[in-house]
Write an enzyme that holds these catalytic residues in place. Structure first.
Site, PDB file in Angstrom:
ATOM      1  N   GLU A  92       0.908  -1.220   0.050  1.00 49.45           N
ATOM      2  CA  GLU A  92      -0.018  -0.007   0.049  1.00 49.45           C
ATOM      3  C   GLU A  92       0.841   1.174   0.066  1.00 49.45           C
ATOM      4  OE1 GLU A  92      -4.082  -1.491   1.700  1.00 49.45           O
ATOM      5  OE2 GLU A  92      -2.681  -0.770   3.257  1.00 49.45           O
ATOM      6  N   CYS A 105       3.203   8.073   2.034  1.00 47.97           N
ATOM      7  CA  CYS A 105       3.885   7.111   2.726  1.00 47.97           C
ATOM      8  C   CYS A 105       4.046   5.749   1.979  1.00 47.97           C
ATOM      9  CB  CYS A 105       3.021   6.769   3.927  1.00 47.97           C
ATOM     10  SG  CYS A 105       3.623   5.358   5.079  1.00 47.97           S
ATOM     11  N   CYS A 112       6.978  -8.132   6.463  1.00 49.47           N
ATOM     12  CA  CYS A 112       8.100  -7.536   7.210  1.00 49.47           C
ATOM     13  C   CYS A 112       8.659  -8.627   8.009  1.00 49.47           C
ATOM     14  CB  CYS A 112       7.982  -6.385   8.065  1.00 49.47           C
ATOM     15  SG  CYS A 112       9.420  -5.677   8.994  1.00 49.47           S
ATOM     16  N   CYS A 116       7.391  -6.963  15.030  1.00 46.72           N
ATOM     17  CA  CYS A 116       7.066  -6.093  16.018  1.00 46.72           C
ATOM     18  C   CYS A 116       5.548  -6.433  16.910  1.00 46.72           C
ATOM     19  CB  CYS A 116       7.392  -4.603  15.780  1.00 46.72           C
ATOM     20  SG  CYS A 116       8.655  -3.973  15.277  1.00 46.72           S
ATOM     21  N   CYS A 119       2.529  -4.436  15.574  1.00 50.80           N
ATOM     22  CA  CYS A 119       2.378  -4.235  13.926  1.00 50.80           C
ATOM     23  C   CYS A 119       1.698  -5.263  13.265  1.00 50.80           C
ATOM     24  CB  CYS A 119       3.803  -3.951  13.676  1.00 50.80           C
ATOM     25  SG  CYS A 119       3.853  -3.493  11.813  1.00 50.80           S
ATOM     26  N   GLY A 169       6.878  -2.946   5.659  1.00 49.63           N
ATOM     27  CA  GLY A 169       8.313  -3.003   5.526  1.00 49.63           C
ATOM     28  C   GLY A 169       9.371  -2.357   6.397  1.00 49.63           C
ATOM     29  N   GLU A 170      10.545  -2.859   6.411  1.00 52.30           N
ATOM     30  CA  GLU A 170      11.798  -2.515   6.918  1.00 52.30           C
ATOM     31  C   GLU A 170      12.731  -1.897   5.864  1.00 52.30           C
ATOM     32  OE1 GLU A 170      13.017  -1.220   9.935  1.00 52.30           O
ATOM     33  OE2 GLU A 170      14.672  -0.822   8.708  1.00 52.30           O
ATOM     34  N   SER A 201      12.151   5.508   7.700  1.00 54.27           N
ATOM     35  CA  SER A 201      11.936   5.213   9.152  1.00 54.27           C
ATOM     36  C   SER A 201      12.459   3.575   9.381  1.00 54.27           C
ATOM     37  CB  SER A 201      10.366   5.118   9.387  1.00 54.27           C
ATOM     38  OG  SER A 201       9.973   4.811  10.707  1.00 54.27           O
ATOM     39  N   SER A 223      12.118   4.042  15.141  1.00 49.32           N
ATOM     40  CA  SER A 223      11.109   3.681  15.866  1.00 49.32           C
ATOM     41  C   SER A 223      11.541   2.893  17.411  1.00 49.32           C
ATOM     42  CB  SER A 223      10.538   2.309  15.007  1.00 49.32           C
ATOM     43  OG  SER A 223       9.792   2.943  13.833  1.00 49.32           O
ATOM     44  N   LEU A 224      11.246   3.817  18.240  1.00 47.56           N
ATOM     45  CA  LEU A 224      11.911   3.676  19.419  1.00 47.56           C
ATOM     46  C   LEU A 224      10.982   2.832  20.369  1.00 47.56           C
ATOM     47  CD1 LEU A 224      14.634   4.308  20.973  1.00 47.56           C
ATOM     48  CD2 LEU A 224      13.581   6.301  21.706  1.00 47.56           C
ATOM     49  N   HIS A 225       9.856   3.143  20.687  1.00 37.10           N
ATOM     50  CA  HIS A 225       8.628   2.496  21.353  1.00 37.10           C
ATOM     51  C   HIS A 225       9.032   2.193  22.879  1.00 37.10           C
ATOM     52  CE1 HIS A 225       7.249   2.719  17.640  1.00 37.10           C
ATOM     53  NE2 HIS A 225       7.812   1.687  17.064  1.00 37.10           N
ATOM     54  N   ASN A 300      -2.811   2.077  16.748  1.00 42.22           N
ATOM     55  CA  ASN A 300      -3.828   1.607  15.743  1.00 42.22           C
ATOM     56  C   ASN A 300      -4.268   0.157  16.164  1.00 42.22           C
ATOM     57  OD1 ASN A 300      -4.737   4.268  14.501  1.00 42.22           O
ATOM     58  ND2 ASN A 300      -2.871   3.942  13.532  1.00 42.22           N
ATOM     59  N   CYS A 343      -1.233   4.148  10.656  1.00 43.49           N
ATOM     60  CA  CYS A 343      -0.033   3.439  10.623  1.00 43.49           C
ATOM     61  C   CYS A 343      -0.372   2.138  11.181  1.00 43.49           C
ATOM     62  CB  CYS A 343       0.867   4.138  11.862  1.00 43.49           C
ATOM     63  SG  CYS A 343       1.107   5.934  11.577  1.00 43.49           S
TER      64      CYS A 343
HETATM   65  N1  SAH Z   1       9.460  -0.494   9.414  1.00 43.11           N
HETATM   66  C1  SAH Z   1       9.785   0.534   9.774  1.00 43.11           C
HETATM   67  C2  SAH Z   1       8.992   1.377   8.922  1.00 43.11           C
HETATM   68  C3  SAH Z   1       7.567   1.197   8.726  1.00 43.11           C
HETATM   69  S1  SAH Z   1       6.612   0.913  10.259  1.00 43.11           S
HETATM   70  C4  SAH Z   1       9.698   1.095  11.099  1.00 43.11           C
HETATM   71  O1  SAH Z   1       9.340   0.140  11.758  1.00 43.11           O
HETATM   72  O2  SAH Z   1      10.035   2.080  11.494  1.00 43.11           O
HETATM   73  C5  SAH Z   1       6.162   2.808  10.356  1.00 43.11           C
HETATM   74  C6  SAH Z   1       5.768   3.339  11.739  1.00 43.11           C
HETATM   75  O3  SAH Z   1       4.575   2.810  12.186  1.00 43.11           O
HETATM   76  C7  SAH Z   1       6.805   2.623  12.789  1.00 43.11           C
HETATM   77  O4  SAH Z   1       7.165   3.820  13.626  1.00 43.11           O
HETATM   78  C8  SAH Z   1       5.651   1.713  13.377  1.00 43.11           C
HETATM   79  O5  SAH Z   1       6.036   1.369  14.682  1.00 43.11           O
HETATM   80  C9  SAH Z   1       4.363   2.371  13.379  1.00 43.11           C
HETATM   81  N2  SAH Z   1       3.329   1.114  13.801  1.00 43.11           N
HETATM   82  C10 SAH Z   1       3.318   0.092  13.305  1.00 43.11           C
HETATM   83  N3  SAH Z   1       2.241  -0.756  13.751  1.00 43.11           N
HETATM   84  C11 SAH Z   1       1.538   0.461  14.322  1.00 43.11           C
HETATM   85  C12 SAH Z   1       0.315   0.397  14.908  1.00 43.11           C
HETATM   86  N4  SAH Z   1      -0.526  -0.666  15.049  1.00 43.11           N
HETATM   87  N5  SAH Z   1      -0.162   1.492  15.365  1.00 43.11           N
HETATM   88  C13 SAH Z   1       0.692   2.547  15.347  1.00 43.11           C
HETATM   89  N6  SAH Z   1       1.503   2.760  14.809  1.00 43.11           N
HETATM   90  C14 SAH Z   1       2.223   1.300  14.060  1.00 43.11           C
HETATM   91 FE1  SF4 Z   2       8.346  -4.304  10.387  1.00 42.22          FE
HETATM   92 FE2  SF4 Z   2       8.186  -1.775  11.166  1.00 42.22          FE
HETATM   93 FE3  SF4 Z   2       6.154  -3.399  11.510  1.00 42.22          FE
HETATM   94 FE4  SF4 Z   2       8.340  -3.616  13.104  1.00 42.22          FE
HETATM   95  S1  SF4 Z   2       6.898  -1.887  12.868  1.00 42.22           S
HETATM   96  S2  SF4 Z   2       7.056  -5.044  12.097  1.00 42.22           S
HETATM   97  S3  SF4 Z   2       9.917  -3.169  11.614  1.00 42.22           S
HETATM   98  S4  SF4 Z   2       7.014  -2.725   9.395  1.00 42.22           S
END
Ligand code: SAH
Ligand code: SF4
Length: 370
Positions: A92, A105, A112, A116, A119, A169-170, A201, A223-225, A300, A343
Site C-alpha cells: 500500500e 507514505c 516484514c 514487532c 504491528c 516493511g523495514e 523510518s 522507531s523507539l517505542h 492503531n 499506521c
Molecule cells: N519498519 C519501519 C517503517 C514502517 S512502520 C519501522 O518500523 O520504523 C512505520 C511506523 O508505524 C513505525 O514507527 C511503526 O512502529 C509504526 N506502527 C506499526 N504498527 C503500528 C500500529 N499498529 N499503530 C501505530 N503505529 C504503528
Molecule cells: Fe516491520 Fe516496522 Fe512493522 Fe516492526 S513496525 S514489524 S519493523 S513494519
C-alpha cells in the site's frame, strides 16, 4: 527477453542504458523528465526524442508501475492505493494532504520480518523485498494520479512534497533497492524532493543506518517505542540483537551527515505498556545526548492484537514530561482511519490472501497523466 522497467533506474543507470543504445548521454535526462516529471507511461508521447530512439526503447524497455487493486479516498482527504506486486502479494501507498505539504507514505517490502508486537505488517511475516521500480512506482503512480485529480498539467507543479518510507516493511533491510529509489526522489530530473523531506523510518538496524549515511543520507526516523532494553526487547525483537546503547550511538553517528540536525523518534502509545510517567522520564535520560524530536503515535488496533491505545489524557501527560525537559514532542493525528490507512493498519486488507482474486475482479484502473 524481459524489457527493463525504467522506473527502477536511477540517473546513472538510465545514462548507461541510453549509451548502450548508441545515443548521446543527455537523452537520459530527457527520458527521465518524461517518465518522472511528466508521468509518461509509453514512448510515443516523447516527441523531442527521435523516432528511432523511441523505437529502440519500445523494444527493450517499459514503464510499468504496480497494478492498482483498489483506490480509496478517506473523508479526511487522505488517499490509499492497494497495489498488486504479483504472486498474491499486495502493498500500500498512502497520501496525506496537509495545509503546507503533501506527504506520501510508501512501502519497501511485502510483509516484514521484524515481527514487532504491535504491528499488523509484522504479523503477516516477510514475503519479499520490493524492487526499486516497485518502490518508485508508488510515487510515480500517486504523484501523477493526484495531479490528474487536481487538474494540474504543469510539469513543475508537484502535489507530493514529502515522502516517508513508513508503509509496509523495514526499508533498511532492503537497502540495495531503497538507495537508488531515494536517489530518484532527490534527482532534479525526476522528483526533485529536498533531502530533508524524504524520511527513512527504521526499527533500528544499526549497521544499515551507517550504510544509509554513506550512500544517501536523508532524514531519519527511528522507531523507539521503549525507554529501556527489557521493554524494547518485547516490543521490537530486533532490540535483542542491537540494544539501545548501540542504537543511540548509531543515531549520533548519523547526525554527522544527516540533512537535518535531529533524529525523529517514533513512539507508539500502548495503554499500560510503555505510556507511564516513569517511561517518559527514562526516555529523557536515554536521549540526553542525541538531538531529537519525538513523534507519539496513537496505537492503531487490529484484530487479535490484544493491545489498546493509550488514552488521550495519558498521551498529553506523557508528551508534557518530554516537552518540559526540552524535547520537542508532537502527537501524530490519526488519518485515514475509515480506509484502514493509518499506521500499522496497512496489512489488514492483505492478510486474507484467499480473497485477493476476488478483489482483482474489481480493479480500478489508475489515471496516468501523459
Ligand atoms: N519498519 C519501519 C517503517 C514502517 S512502520 C519501522 O518500523 O520504523 C512505520 C511506523 O508505524 C513505525 O514507527 C511503526 O512502529 C509504526 N506502527 C506499526 N504498527 C503500528 C500500529 N499498529 N499503530 C501505530 N503505529 C504503528
Ligand atoms: Fe516491520 Fe516496522 Fe512493522 Fe516492526 S513496525 S514489524 S519493523 S513494519
Amino acid at each position: 527477453m524481459d524489457r527493463v522497467n525504467l522506473l527502477g533506474l536511477d540517473a546513472a543507470e538510465l545514462k548507461h542504458l541510453v549509451e548502450g543504445l548508441d545515443e548521446k548521454s543527455f537523452r537520459a535526462r530527457q527520458l527521465s523528465r518524461w517518465i518522472h516529471r511528466r508521468g509518461a507511461a509509453g514512448f510515443d508521447a516523447m516527441t523531442d526524442l527521435a523516432k528511432s530512439l523511441r523505437g529502440k526503447l519500445a523494444q527493450c524497455a517499459q514503464i510499468a508501475a504496480p497494478v492498482v487493486l483498489r483506490d480509496s479516498t478517506s473523508v479526511d482527504g487522505s488517499r490509499k492505493w492497494l497495489l498488486d506486486v504479483g504472486q498474491g502479494n499486495a502493498i500500500e501507498a498512502v497520501f496525506i494532504p496537509e495545509d503546507d505539504r503533501g506527504t506520501l507514505c510508501i512501502s519497501t517490502q511485502a510483509g516484514c520480518a521484524m515481527n514487532c508486537l504491535f504491528c499488523s505488517t509484522g504479523k503477516q511475516g516477510f514475503n519479499r523485498n520490493l524492487t526499486t521500480a516497485e518502490i518508485v512506482g508508488q510515487l510515480w503512480l500517486a504523484e501523477h494520479a493526484l495531479r490528474a485529480a487536481n487538474g494540474i498539467t504543469a510539469e513543475h507543479e508537484r502535489v507530493i512534497s514529502n515522502v516517508v518510507l513508513m508503509g509496509m516493511g523495514e526499508p533498511l533491510q532492503n537497502l540495495d533497492a531503497v538507495v537508488p529509489a531515494l536517489r530518484l526522489m532527490l534527482d532534479g530530473d525526476a522528483y526533485g524532493l529536498s533531502r530533508r523531506r524524504v524520511t527513512v523510518s527504521t526499527s533500528g538496524l544499526v549497521r544499515q543506518i551507517d550504510k544509509l549515511a554513506e550512500q544517501c543520507p536523508v532524514a531519519l526516523a527511528v522507531s523507539l517505542h521503549a525507554p529501556n532494553d527489557a521493554l524494547r526487547d518485547r516490543l521490537v525483537p530486533l532490540n535483542r540483537k542491537h540494544p539501545l546503547r548501540e542504537l543511540m550511538a548509531a543515531c549520533r553517528r548519523y547526525l554527522r551527515v544527516a540533512p537535518r540536525d535531529f533524529i525523529t523518534f517514533e513512539y507508539v502509545m500502548l495503554d499500560g505498556i510503555n505510556d507511564a510517567d516513569a517511561h517518559a522520564r527514562e526516555l529523557v535520560d536515554l536521549v540526553a545526548d542525541v538531538p531529537c524530536k519525538f513523534n507519539l503515535i496513537p496505537f492503531n488496533s487490529f484484530p487479535g492484537s490484544g493491545l489498546a491505545r493509550s488514552t488521550a489524557e495519558r498521551m498529553r501527560a506523557f508528551a508534557q514530561i518530554l516537552t518540559a525537559a526540552g524535547v520537542v514532542t508532537t502527537t501524530r493525528k490519526t488519518r485515514g482511519d475509515d480506509i484502514d490507512a493509518a499506521c500499522g493498519q496497512l496489512a489488514g486488507e492483505v492478510r486474507d490472501r484467499t480473497r485477493l482474486s476476488e478483489r482483482r475482479a474489481d480493479r480500478i484502473p489508475h489515471v496516468v497523466a501523459a
